[in-house]
Design a protein around this motif. Structure first.
Motif, mmCIF file in Angstrom:
data_model
loop_
_atom_site.group_PDB
_atom_site.id
_atom_site.type_symbol
_atom_site.label_atom_id
_atom_site.label_comp_id
_atom_site.label_asym_id
_atom_site.label_seq_id
_atom_site.Cartn_x
_atom_site.Cartn_y
_atom_site.Cartn_z
ATOM 1 N N PRO A 85 0.554 -1.433 -0.271
ATOM 2 C CA PRO A 85 -0.171 -0.152 -0.046
ATOM 3 C C PRO A 85 0.562 1.422 0.036
ATOM 4 C CG PRO A 85 -0.970 -1.278 1.902
ATOM 5 C CD PRO A 85 0.545 -2.097 1.106
ATOM 6 N N ASN A 86 2.191 1.274 0.777
ATOM 7 C CA ASN A 86 2.580 2.553 0.961
ATOM 8 C C ASN A 86 3.786 2.968 -0.299
ATOM 9 O OD1 ASN A 86 4.609 0.328 1.581
ATOM 10 N ND2 ASN A 86 5.637 1.202 3.173
ATOM 11 N N LEU A 87 3.672 2.182 -1.987
ATOM 12 C CA LEU A 87 4.553 1.847 -1.979
ATOM 13 C C LEU A 87 3.471 3.178 -3.666
ATOM 14 C CD1 LEU A 87 5.800 -1.262 -3.368
ATOM 15 C CD2 LEU A 87 7.322 0.985 -2.611
ATOM 16 N N GLU A 88 4.127 4.643 -4.396
ATOM 17 C CA GLU A 88 3.250 5.344 -5.314
ATOM 18 C C GLU A 88 3.345 4.641 -6.104
ATOM 19 O OE1 GLU A 88 5.903 8.908 -4.921
ATOM 20 O OE2 GLU A 88 5.079 9.175 -2.538
ATOM 21 N N LYS A 89 2.581 3.671 -6.768
ATOM 22 C CA LYS A 89 2.352 2.791 -7.563
ATOM 23 C C LYS A 89 1.253 2.284 -7.326
ATOM 24 C CE LYS A 89 7.277 1.927 -8.506
ATOM 25 N NZ LYS A 89 8.040 1.037 -8.804
ATOM 26 N N ASP A 90 0.507 2.200 -8.413
ATOM 27 C CA ASP A 90 -0.881 0.777 -8.649
ATOM 28 C C ASP A 90 -1.199 -0.770 -8.117
ATOM 29 O OD1 ASP A 90 -0.492 0.152 -11.507
ATOM 30 O OD2 ASP A 90 -2.068 2.062 -11.823
ATOM 31 N N THR A 91 -2.071 -0.697 -8.193
ATOM 32 C CA THR A 91 -2.131 -2.729 -8.562
ATOM 33 C C THR A 91 -1.283 -3.080 -9.202
ATOM 34 O OG1 THR A 91 -4.318 -2.170 -6.655
ATOM 35 C CG2 THR A 91 -2.954 -4.501 -7.693
ATOM 36 N N LEU A 92 -1.725 -2.241 -10.567
ATOM 37 C CA LEU A 92 -1.522 -3.335 -11.589
ATOM 38 C C LEU A 92 0.121 -3.104 -11.905
ATOM 39 C CD1 LEU A 92 -2.616 -5.005 -14.448
ATOM 40 C CD2 LEU A 92 -3.327 -3.266 -15.428
ATOM 41 N N GLN A 93 0.264 -1.395 -11.928
ATOM 42 C CA GLN A 93 1.780 -1.332 -11.839
ATOM 43 C C GLN A 93 2.927 -2.210 -11.285
ATOM 44 O OE1 GLN A 93 3.231 0.215 -14.463
ATOM 45 N NE2 GLN A 93 5.618 -0.024 -13.524
#
Length: 206
Positions: A85-93
Motif C-alpha cells: 500500500p505505501n508504494l507510489e504505484k498502483d496495483t497493476l503496475q
C-alpha cells in the motif's frame, strides 16, 4: 511437454482454483462466437470471451487451454498476495514489475527493457499488454518452437487477471494478439457469483 517450457517459467503463483464444472473457480461455456471463461468467487467474479471454434483443455490444473491452436494460460492472483500500500504505484503496475522481475530471475538473466502498452477496458479499468521475444538458436527451425510470449493483464478489486500466450512459428501473430486483447478489453465483473445455468440458458436463446 516441450512446447510449454517457456510458459511454465512465467507461472507466478500456484493457482488456488482449478478448472471445474461447478460454480467455483474457472469454468468454460461455449458461445456462438467462441468460449466464455467464467471465474466464480463468493466475493467477486469475472468473465471474458475468446473468439474461436476449437477448444482444448491442455493442462486444466494450471489453467492452460488452447483455442484454435493458440495456447492460453490464466494466472489469477489475489491482490493481497503482492500489493504494497505505501508504494507510489498502483496495483497493476506493482504486479507488472513483479512479473517481469520473476521472469528475469527464472531465466537467470536481465530482460531487455519491457514497456507495456496501456489501454482501458470497456469498464474503464486500466489494462496492460506486453511481449517478450525468445532467443532461438538459428539451427532451430521447427514450427513448434515458441518464439514469442504475449501478455495482457488487468485487475478487479480483489484479483489481478493475467493472460499469457506462447506463440510458435505456426501461430498467426496478429490474430493471436487480437484474440487476447479483445477478450481482456471486454472483461465483465460481478460482485458475487455468476449463475452458470442462467448464462447457458441466455446463450441458447440468442
Amino acid at each position: 511437454m516441450k512446447m510449454f517450457r517457456f510458459v511454465s517459467l512465467v507461472f507466478v503463483f500456484l493457482i488456488f482454483c482449478g478448472f471445474a464444472s461447478n460454480d467455483d473457480g474457472l469454468n468454460v461455456i461455449k458461445s456462438d462466437k467462441g468460449f466464455i471463461f467464467v471465474f466464480n468467487d463468493s466475493l467477486e467474479s469475472f468473465l471474458l470471451e475468446f473468439r474461436g471454434k476449437k477448444f482444448v483443455d491442455i493442462e486444466p490444473e494450471e489453467l492452460i487451454f488452447s483455442i484454435d491452436g493458440q495456447v492460453i494460460q490464466f494466472t489469477i492472483v489475489p491482490v493481497k498476495e503482492f500489493y504494497v500500500p505505501n508504494l507510489e504505484k498502483d496495483t497493476l503496475q506493482q504486479h507488472f514489475e513483479f512479473e517481469v522481475d520473476y521472469i528475469s530471475k527464472s531465466f537467470n538473466s536481465q530482460l531487455d527493457k519491457v514497456e507495456p502498452k496501456k489501454f482501458k477496458t470497456r469498464l474503464g479499468r486500466k489494462a496492460y499488454y506486453w511481449e517478450l521475444e525468445r532467443k532461438v538458436p538459428p539451427s532451430d527451425t521447427s514450427n513448434e518452437t515458441v518464439t514469442k510470449q504475449i501478455f495482457a493483464s488487468t485487475n478487479t478489486n480483489l484479483f489481478v487477471v493475467l493472460i499469457s500466450s506462447p506463440l510458435t512459428r505456426k501461430n498467426n501473430y496478429a490474430e493471436c494478439k487480437r484474440r487476447i486483447f479483445n477478450a481482456l478489453k471486454n472483461i465483465q465483473i460481478n460482485y458475487g457469483k455468476y449463475n452458470l445455468d442462467s448464462l447457458r440458458y441466455s446463450l441458447k436463446r440468442k
